[in-house]
Design a protein around this motif. Structure first.
Motif, PDB file in Angstrom:
ATOM      1  N   ALA A   1      -2.402  13.258  -2.097  1.00 35.48           N
ATOM      2  CA  ALA A   1      -3.316  14.542  -1.544  1.00 35.48           C
ATOM      3  C   ALA A   1      -3.629  15.694  -2.599  1.00 35.48           C
ATOM      4  N   ASN A   2      -4.723  16.053  -2.068  1.00 37.07           N
ATOM      5  CA  ASN A   2      -5.225  17.249  -2.939  1.00 37.07           C
ATOM      6  C   ASN A   2      -4.097  18.714  -2.778  1.00 37.07           C
ATOM      7  N   PRO A   3      -3.481  19.047  -3.749  1.00 42.80           N
ATOM      8  CA  PRO A   3      -2.359  20.145  -3.469  1.00 42.80           C
ATOM      9  C   PRO A   3      -3.195  21.455  -3.072  1.00 42.80           C
ATOM     10  N   HIS A   4      -4.359  21.567  -3.820  1.00 41.24           N
ATOM     11  CA  HIS A   4      -4.998  23.069  -3.868  1.00 41.24           C
ATOM     12  C   HIS A   4      -5.665  23.045  -2.056  1.00 41.24           C
ATOM     13  N   ALA A   5      -5.719  21.814  -1.290  1.00 40.65           N
ATOM     14  CA  ALA A   5      -6.178  22.143  -0.208  1.00 40.65           C
ATOM     15  C   ALA A   5      -4.897  22.735   0.905  1.00 40.65           C
ATOM     16  N   TYR A   6      -3.888  22.638   0.351  1.00 42.52           N
ATOM     17  CA  TYR A   6      -2.660  23.236   1.261  1.00 42.52           C
ATOM     18  C   TYR A   6      -2.558  24.736   0.672  1.00 42.52           C
ATOM     19  N   VAL A   7      -2.883  25.211  -0.149  1.00 47.68           N
ATOM     20  CA  VAL A   7      -2.840  26.621  -0.919  1.00 47.68           C
ATOM     21  C   VAL A   7      -3.023  27.747   0.304  1.00 47.68           C
ATOM     22  N   PRO A   8      -3.995  27.859   0.583  1.00 49.67           N
ATOM     23  CA  PRO A   8      -4.529  28.789   1.630  1.00 49.67           C
ATOM     24  C   PRO A   8      -3.507  28.864   2.921  1.00 49.67           C
ATOM     25  N   ALA A   9      -3.024  27.689   3.321  1.00 50.51           N
ATOM     26  CA  ALA A   9      -2.011  27.618   4.436  1.00 50.51           C
ATOM     27  C   ALA A   9      -0.698  28.030   3.881  1.00 50.51           C
ATOM     28  N   VAL A  10      -0.240  27.806   2.877  1.00 57.43           N
ATOM     29  CA  VAL A  10       1.052  28.171   2.105  1.00 57.43           C
ATOM     30  C   VAL A  10       1.216  29.570   1.837  1.00 57.43           C
ATOM     31  N   LEU A  11       0.028  30.084   1.114  1.00 58.62           N
ATOM     32  CA  LEU A  11       0.030  31.470   1.169  1.00 58.62           C
ATOM     33  C   LEU A  11      -0.030  32.333   2.495  1.00 58.62           C
ATOM     34  N   ALA A  12      -0.681  31.806   3.316  1.00 61.95           N
ATOM     35  CA  ALA A  12      -0.825  32.651   4.707  1.00 61.95           C
ATOM     36  C   ALA A  12       0.623  32.828   5.140  1.00 61.95           C
ATOM     37  N   ALA A  13       1.367  31.723   5.235  1.00 64.41           N
ATOM     38  CA  ALA A  13       2.820  31.696   5.892  1.00 64.41           C
ATOM     39  C   ALA A  13       3.583  32.558   5.007  1.00 64.41           C
ATOM     40  N   ALA A  14       3.486  32.515   3.537  1.00 62.26           N
ATOM     41  CA  ALA A  14       4.449  33.324   2.828  1.00 62.26           C
ATOM     42  C   ALA A  14       4.080  34.652   3.057  1.00 62.26           C
ATOM     43  N   ARG A  15       2.957  35.352   3.161  1.00 61.02           N
ATOM     44  CA  ARG A  15       2.486  36.611   3.326  1.00 61.02           C
ATOM     45  C   ARG A  15       2.997  37.179   4.809  1.00 61.02           C
ATOM     46  N   GLY A  16       3.043  35.970   5.893  1.00 60.32           N
ATOM     47  CA  GLY A  16       3.364  36.413   7.264  1.00 60.32           C
ATOM     48  C   GLY A  16       5.018  36.662   7.087  1.00 60.32           C
ATOM     49  N   ILE A  17       5.477  35.900   6.412  1.00 68.00           N
ATOM     50  CA  ILE A  17       7.109  36.158   6.375  1.00 68.00           C
ATOM     51  C   ILE A  17       7.309  37.272   5.720  1.00 68.00           C
ATOM     52  N   SER A  18       6.727  37.581   4.620  1.00 69.26           N
ATOM     53  CA  SER A  18       6.905  38.825   3.710  1.00 69.26           C
ATOM     54  C   SER A  18       6.527  40.081   4.452  1.00 69.26           C
ATOM     55  N   ARG A  19       5.698  40.151   5.161  1.00 69.80           N
ATOM     56  CA  ARG A  19       5.340  41.189   6.318  1.00 69.80           C
ATOM     57  C   ARG A  19       6.477  41.483   7.296  1.00 69.80           C
ATOM     58  N   ALA A  20       6.757  40.367   7.954  1.00 63.62           N
ATOM     59  CA  ALA A  20       8.019  40.306   8.727  1.00 63.62           C
ATOM     60  C   ALA A  20       9.353  40.857   8.314  1.00 63.62           C
ATOM     61  N   LEU A  21       9.461  40.757   6.780  1.00 64.80           N
ATOM     62  CA  LEU A  21      10.677  41.087   6.048  1.00 64.80           C
ATOM     63  C   LEU A  21      10.529  42.650   5.370  1.00 64.80           C
ATOM     64  N   GLY A  22       9.254  43.099   5.759  1.00 62.07           N
ATOM     65  CA  GLY A  22       9.201  44.600   5.433  1.00 62.07           C
ATOM     66  C   GLY A  22       8.225  44.762   4.156  1.00 62.07           C
TER      67      GLY A  22
END
Length: 246
Positions: free
Chosen positions: A217-238
């Motif tokens: 697989a092309n790992p860069h194709a997953y970067v936007p989804a991974v970053l979006a999830a990480a940012r969502g959790i980060s916002r949930a943590l304050g």
């Protein structure tokens, strides 16, 4: 006494989840009579369970106590909606981990039936330098801690596992620059992981998530989804929106 109890519990591993009294005695170096007494006390409390064949395994009471760990419980509860969304969209393995010394401890793992096989499981550990979550965490760890990790012996899993400190330092710099860690064939030759840091209040990195995909697989194709999830959790943590930017 406490050290001996911990030795008994430490005799159990993912590879040997069930042990006899004799095996526990041999692994701990304790006399068989002492092992028998300690195992009996642990079984009475629920830390160990005895199966039908007379072998012992870790009991549910330890899982109940472990679930109270603040770095695991609150983090997992806030992260789960985003992990489930990432898992649903990609149908790949999704992981959540925290840094503990030179290793990462997996707090949660969502596995897909047809996804590539992986070694991690909830509660397991792997070297931070060889994993996407670990590289994402080390990239934002205290520099003194990072150098301590890099000074220790490296564990090699495949021919692609990084074992040179300078190469790891370079990769950590790339993670800080891009906000994402890509670990290729370091644990399994058939897979690669894409990880991103998770921040809490004041922008402090407290965890990381990753997705594990086939090496084709092309790992860069997953970067936007991974970053979006990480940012969502980060916002949930304050964490603020600004703090979640690379």
């Amino acid at each position: 006494m406490t050290a001996r109890v911990l030795d008994v519990l430490g005799a159990f591993t993912a590879a040997t989840p069930e042990l006899s009294l004799t095996e526990i005695s041999r692994r701990t170096g304790l006399p068989l009579t002492t092992t028998h007494r300690l195992v009996g006390e642990l079984a009475a409390w629920g830390a160990l369970e005895r199966g039908e064949g007379g072998l012992y395994r870790v009991g549910l009471r330890l899982w109940e106590v472990g679930a109270l760990a603040p770095r695991g419980l609150g983090l997992r509860e806030r992260a789960m909606p985003y992990l489930e969304d990432l898992h649903e969209v990609t149908r790949e393995n999704v992981q959540l981990a925290v840094l503990d010394g030179a290793e990462v401890v997996y707090v949660e793992r969502l596995a897909a039936r047809d996804a590539v096989s992986i070694r991690s499981r909830a509660g397991s550990r792997l070297p931070a330098t060889a994993t996407g979550v670990g590289l994402a965490l080390l990239a934002h760890a205290d520099p003194e801690h990072v150098e301590k990790v890099l000074a220790a012996p490296f564990r090699r899993f495949t021919e692609r596992t990084l074992t040179e400190p300078d190469r790891v330092r370079h990769l950590l710099g790339e993670v800080r620059r891009t906000g994402v860690a890509i670990s290729e064939q370091q644990i399994e030759m058939v897979s690669q992981s894409v990880g991103a840091p998770i921040r809490a209040g004041q922008g402090r990195v407290v965890a990381a998530l990753s997705i594990v995909v086939p090496i084709e697989a092309n790992p860069h194709a997953y970067v936007p989804a991974v970053l979006a999830a990480a940012r969502g959790i980060s916002r949930a943590l304050g964490a603020s929106a600004l703090a979640t930017q690379p």
